[in-house]
Design a protein around this motif. Structure first.
Motif, PDB file in Angstrom:
ATOM      1  N   ASP A   1       0.910  -1.229   0.076  1.00  0.00           N
ATOM      2  CA  ASP A   1      -0.055  -0.100  -0.140  1.00  0.00           C
ATOM      3  C   ASP A   1       0.756   1.213   0.012  1.00  0.00           C
ATOM      4  N   TYR A   2       1.474   1.328  -1.021  1.00  0.00           N
ATOM      5  CA  TYR A   2       2.425   2.704  -1.311  1.00  0.00           C
ATOM      6  C   TYR A   2       1.715   4.039  -1.071  1.00  0.00           C
ATOM      7  N   PRO A   3       0.552   4.211  -1.480  1.00  0.00           N
ATOM      8  CA  PRO A   3      -0.371   5.354  -1.387  1.00  0.00           C
ATOM      9  C   PRO A   3      -0.296   5.721   0.266  1.00  0.00           C
TER      10      PRO A   3
ATOM     11  N   VAL B   1       7.200  13.451 -12.443  1.00  0.00           N
ATOM     12  CA  VAL B   1       7.607  12.115 -12.857  1.00  0.00           C
ATOM     13  C   VAL B   1       7.638  11.107 -12.278  1.00  0.00           C
ATOM     14  N   ALA B   2       7.394   9.850 -12.366  1.00  0.00           N
ATOM     15  CA  ALA B   2       7.137   9.020 -11.039  1.00  0.00           C
ATOM     16  C   ALA B   2       6.496   9.489  -9.950  1.00  0.00           C
ATOM     17  N   ALA B   3       5.380  10.037 -10.181  1.00  0.00           N
ATOM     18  CA  ALA B   3       4.545  10.924  -9.391  1.00  0.00           C
ATOM     19  C   ALA B   3       3.864   9.925  -8.294  1.00  0.00           C
ATOM     20  N   GLY B   4       3.781   8.442  -8.439  1.00  0.00           N
ATOM     21  CA  GLY B   4       3.260   7.590  -7.650  1.00  0.00           C
ATOM     22  C   GLY B   4       1.708   8.279  -7.406  1.00  0.00           C
ATOM     23  N   ALA B   5       1.363   8.552  -6.123  1.00  0.00           N
ATOM     24  CA  ALA B   5       0.059   8.695  -5.905  1.00  0.00           C
ATOM     25  C   ALA B   5      -0.146  10.344  -5.812  1.00  0.00           C
ATOM     26  N   GLY B   6       0.656  10.913  -6.134  1.00  0.00           N
ATOM     27  CA  GLY B   6       1.040  12.496  -6.364  1.00  0.00           C
ATOM     28  C   GLY B   6       1.006  13.317  -5.281  1.00  0.00           C
ATOM     29  N   ASN B   7       2.197  12.913  -4.594  1.00  0.00           N
ATOM     30  CA  ASN B   7       2.815  13.383  -3.320  1.00  0.00           C
ATOM     31  C   ASN B   7       3.035  14.995  -3.863  1.00  0.00           C
ATOM     32  N   ALA B   8       3.970  14.936  -4.867  1.00  0.00           N
ATOM     33  CA  ALA B   8       4.204  16.678  -5.379  1.00  0.00           C
ATOM     34  C   ALA B   8       3.217  17.074  -6.268  1.00  0.00           C
TER      35      ALA B   8
ATOM     36  N   SER C   1       2.679  11.702 -13.652  1.00  0.00           N
ATOM     37  CA  SER C   1       2.874  10.437 -14.719  1.00  0.00           C
ATOM     38  C   SER C   1       3.551   9.717 -13.772  1.00  0.00           C
ATOM     39  N   ASP C   2       3.336   8.242 -14.210  1.00  0.00           N
ATOM     40  CA  ASP C   2       4.167   7.112 -13.431  1.00  0.00           C
ATOM     41  C   ASP C   2       3.816   6.121 -14.317  1.00  0.00           C
ATOM     42  N   LEU C   3       4.838   4.891 -14.026  1.00  0.00           N
ATOM     43  CA  LEU C   3       4.727   3.763 -14.392  1.00  0.00           C
ATOM     44  C   LEU C   3       3.650   2.802 -13.879  1.00  0.00           C
ATOM     45  N   THR C   4       3.143   2.977 -12.743  1.00  0.00           N
ATOM     46  CA  THR C   4       2.249   2.310 -12.156  1.00  0.00           C
ATOM     47  C   THR C   4       0.894   2.687 -11.946  1.00  0.00           C
ATOM     48  N   PRO C   5      -0.340   2.064 -13.005  1.00  0.00           N
ATOM     49  CA  PRO C   5      -1.491   2.813 -12.980  1.00  0.00           C
ATOM     50  C   PRO C   5      -2.166   2.780 -11.726  1.00  0.00           C
ATOM     51  N   GLU C   6      -1.994   1.809 -10.758  1.00  0.00           N
ATOM     52  CA  GLU C   6      -2.869   1.529  -9.721  1.00  0.00           C
ATOM     53  C   GLU C   6      -2.259   2.922  -8.751  1.00  0.00           C
ATOM     54  N   LEU C   7      -1.301   3.344  -8.624  1.00  0.00           N
ATOM     55  CA  LEU C   7      -0.739   4.352  -7.863  1.00  0.00           C
ATOM     56  C   LEU C   7      -1.633   5.867  -8.209  1.00  0.00           C
ATOM     57  N   LEU C   8      -1.705   5.865  -9.634  1.00  0.00           N
ATOM     58  CA  LEU C   8      -2.199   6.991 -10.395  1.00  0.00           C
ATOM     59  C   LEU C   8      -3.630   6.955  -9.802  1.00  0.00           C
TER      60      LEU C   8
ATOM     61  N   VAL D   1      -0.105   7.434 -17.467  1.00  0.00           N
ATOM     62  CA  VAL D   1       0.955   6.353 -17.359  1.00  0.00           C
ATOM     63  C   VAL D   1       1.778   6.734 -18.211  1.00  0.00           C
ATOM     64  N   ALA D   2       3.366   6.554 -17.716  1.00  0.00           N
ATOM     65  CA  ALA D   2       4.314   6.909 -18.548  1.00  0.00           C
ATOM     66  C   ALA D   2       5.631   6.491 -18.051  1.00  0.00           C
ATOM     67  N   ASP D   3       6.595   6.221 -18.819  1.00  0.00           N
ATOM     68  CA  ASP D   3       7.904   5.569 -18.119  1.00  0.00           C
ATOM     69  C   ASP D   3       8.885   6.936 -18.303  1.00  0.00           C
ATOM     70  N   ALA D   4       9.606   7.102 -17.216  1.00  0.00           N
ATOM     71  CA  ALA D   4      10.394   8.108 -17.020  1.00  0.00           C
ATOM     72  C   ALA D   4      11.573   7.978 -18.044  1.00  0.00           C
ATOM     73  N   GLU D   5      11.870   6.844 -18.491  1.00  0.00           N
ATOM     74  CA  GLU D   5      12.759   6.860 -19.564  1.00  0.00           C
ATOM     75  C   GLU D   5      12.525   6.938 -21.108  1.00  0.00           C
TER      76      GLU D   5
ATOM     77  N   SER E   1      10.342  15.434  -9.664  1.00  0.00           N
ATOM     78  CA  SER E   1      10.078  14.314  -9.172  1.00  0.00           C
ATOM     79  C   SER E   1      10.483  14.065  -7.513  1.00  0.00           C
ATOM     80  N   CYS E   2       9.540  13.551  -6.953  1.00  0.00           N
ATOM     81  CA  CYS E   2       9.949  13.389  -5.693  1.00  0.00           C
ATOM     82  C   CYS E   2      10.150  11.729  -5.074  1.00  0.00           C
ATOM     83  N   VAL E   3      11.500  11.482  -4.561  1.00  0.00           N
ATOM     84  CA  VAL E   3      12.023  10.124  -4.383  1.00  0.00           C
ATOM     85  C   VAL E   3      11.181   9.181  -5.430  1.00  0.00           C
ATOM     86  N   GLY E   4      11.304   9.604  -6.773  1.00  0.00           N
ATOM     87  CA  GLY E   4      10.495   9.095  -7.997  1.00  0.00           C
ATOM     88  C   GLY E   4      11.506   8.383  -8.889  1.00  0.00           C
TER      89      GLY E   4
HETATM   90  C1  LIG Z   1       9.015   5.636  -4.003  1.00  0.00           C
HETATM   91  S1  LIG Z   1       7.876   5.972  -5.226  1.00  0.00           S
HETATM   92  C2  LIG Z   1       7.589   7.749  -4.897  1.00  0.00           C
HETATM   93  C3  LIG Z   1       6.375   8.191  -5.673  1.00  0.00           C
HETATM   94  C4  LIG Z   1       5.875   9.862  -5.556  1.00  0.00           C
HETATM   95  N1  LIG Z   1       6.695  10.533  -6.149  1.00  0.00           N
HETATM   96  C5  LIG Z   1       6.076   9.992  -4.104  1.00  0.00           C
HETATM   97  O1  LIG Z   1       6.573  10.944  -3.433  1.00  0.00           O
HETATM   98  O2  LIG Z   1       5.297   9.499  -2.832  1.00  0.00           O
HETATM   99  C6  LIG Z   1       8.664   5.695  -6.514  1.00  0.00           C
HETATM  100  C7  LIG Z   1       7.779   5.613  -7.729  1.00  0.00           C
HETATM  101  O3  LIG Z   1       8.585   5.316  -8.841  1.00  0.00           O
HETATM  102  C8  LIG Z   1       7.784   4.941  -9.986  1.00  0.00           C
HETATM  103  N2  LIG Z   1       8.693   4.515 -11.045  1.00  0.00           N
HETATM  104  C9  LIG Z   1       9.555   3.495 -10.880  1.00  0.00           C
HETATM  105  N3  LIG Z   1      10.313   3.306 -12.085  1.00  0.00           N
HETATM  106  C10 LIG Z   1       9.604   3.974 -12.825  1.00  0.00           C
HETATM  107  C11 LIG Z   1       9.845   4.272 -14.511  1.00  0.00           C
HETATM  108  N4  LIG Z   1      10.614   3.671 -14.992  1.00  0.00           N
HETATM  109  N5  LIG Z   1       9.000   5.434 -14.890  1.00  0.00           N
HETATM  110  C12 LIG Z   1       7.946   5.897 -14.146  1.00  0.00           C
HETATM  111  N6  LIG Z   1       7.782   5.798 -12.784  1.00  0.00           N
HETATM  112  C13 LIG Z   1       8.527   4.849 -11.995  1.00  0.00           C
HETATM  113  C14 LIG Z   1       7.010   4.142  -9.086  1.00  0.00           C
HETATM  114  O4  LIG Z   1       5.955   3.452  -9.765  1.00  0.00           O
HETATM  115  C15 LIG Z   1       6.756   4.652  -7.953  1.00  0.00           C
HETATM  116  O5  LIG Z   1       5.584   5.365  -8.186  1.00  0.00           O
END
Ligand SMILES: C[S@@+](CC[C@H](N)C(=O)[O-])C[C@H]1O[C@@H](n2cnc3c(N)ncnc32)[C@H](O)[C@@H]1O
Length: 270
Positions: A17-19, A48-55, A69-76, A94-98, A112-115
């Motif tokens: 339960d990351y959110p 980028v890698a926003a997860g559940a949108g902390n930032a 945007s994030d790789l994981t739709p469940e978090l979005l 949904v988007a890949d940071a790479e 990007s916050c710890v993302g």
């Molecule tokens: C620790 S969480 C941080 C989420 C959010 N930014 C926060 O502050 O809570 C790391 C996030 O990185 C995302 N992530 C991992 N690899 C990724 C990639 N290649 N492209 C986009 N997102 C990615 C994960 O899905 C996850 O939501």
């Protein structure tokens, strides 16, 4: 990065339960990054890698026009529900940071916050952050440091974790100023680095921290799943994670820790 690796990463981050963890343990970090990057009304912002949108949600509440945007739709999906509850309006994609699906220079600020530290190919990721930010725009990152608590936690879990995919670089390297500077090179100017720490008082005892992460944090859950058939390894990792928390305890009636991170702000050159 192959599709199988991406699918595995997505599944890992959707586990647990990351959110809830983001909401209960690190909610201040999103707002901290938004403040440090000077986000405000009228700016078009990408998280980028926003997860559940902390930032992202903090940026939207500050008046910006935001894409999370994030790789994981469940978090979005979890972020969408949280944003609705807070009256924040933003887009979720949904988007890949790479390989970001955005035009060159489309955003005034890219955050990007710890993302993005968790995307395995650092150069590809850094190049994408620069590409989608307009010249003169802001890049703002908040990354756990290798020496800080979460960086150390990944070190403790490493002997029990699967080998990283070929070409993958360790996430906590993004917490080193020299590494970040080398990744962005001449594409950024006015780079600022600030080491800060998040005070974590939520857990009463070291074992409480460990058990919380064991049930909610995808990377920790996946390591425990891998060693589930080996009770000695499970016991050793249980002990090592509790020891890590004990080591970081500032003293007092209940556990109180400081988790170090690196705050990076830069202007896109050009
Ligand atoms: C620790 S969480 C941080 C989420 C959010 N930014 C926060 O502050 O809570 C790391 C996030 O990185 C995302 N992530 C991992 N690899 C990724 C990639 N290649 N492209 C986009 N997102 C990615 C994960 O899905 C996850 O939501």
């Amino acid at each position: 990065m192959g599709d199988a690796v991406k699918a595995a990463h997505r599944a890992m981050w959707a586990t647990g339960d990351y959110p809830a963890l983001a909401d209960e343990v690190i909610p201040d970090l999103g707002a901290e990054l938004v403040r440090a990057a000077g986000i405000g009304r009228g700016q078009r912002v990408l998280d980028v890698a926003a997860g559940a949108g902390n930032a992202a949600i903090a940026a939207a509440l500050a008046g910006a026009d935001v894409v999370a945007s994030d790789l994981t739709p469940e978090l979005l999906d979890a972020g969408k529900a949280a944003a609705a509850g807070l009256g924040a309006k933003l887009e979720w994609q949904v988007a890949d940071a790479e390989a970001l699906p955005y035009a060159d220079g489309e955003f005034d600020a890219v955050l990007s916050c710890v993302g993005v530290m968790f995307a395995p190919h650092h150069e590809a990721t850094a190049a994408e952050l620069v590409r989608v930010c307009r010249p003169g725009g802001t890049i703002g990152l908040l990354n756990w440091t290798p020496e800080g608590f979460i960086g150390r936690m990944f070190g403790v879990m490493k002997p029990y974790a699967p080998p990283p995919p070929p070409g993958a670089q360790p996430p906590p390297l993004w917490g080193r100023p020299e590494h970040v500077q080398a990744l962005f090179g001449e594409h950024v100017a006015e780079v600022g680095f600030r080491r800060e720490a998040l005070r974590v008082d939520l857990f009463e005892k070291p074992g409480d921290f460990r058990d919380y992460f064991k049930s909610r944090y995808g990377p920790t859950i996946s390591v425990y799943n891998r060693i589930a058939d080996d009770p000695d390894k499970v016991a050793a990792l249980d002990e090592a994670l509790a020891d890590l928390a004990r080591e970081h305890d500032r003293g007092g009636p209940t556990l109180s820790m400081d988790w170090e991170y690196l705050l990076v702000t830069a202007r896109r050159a050009g």
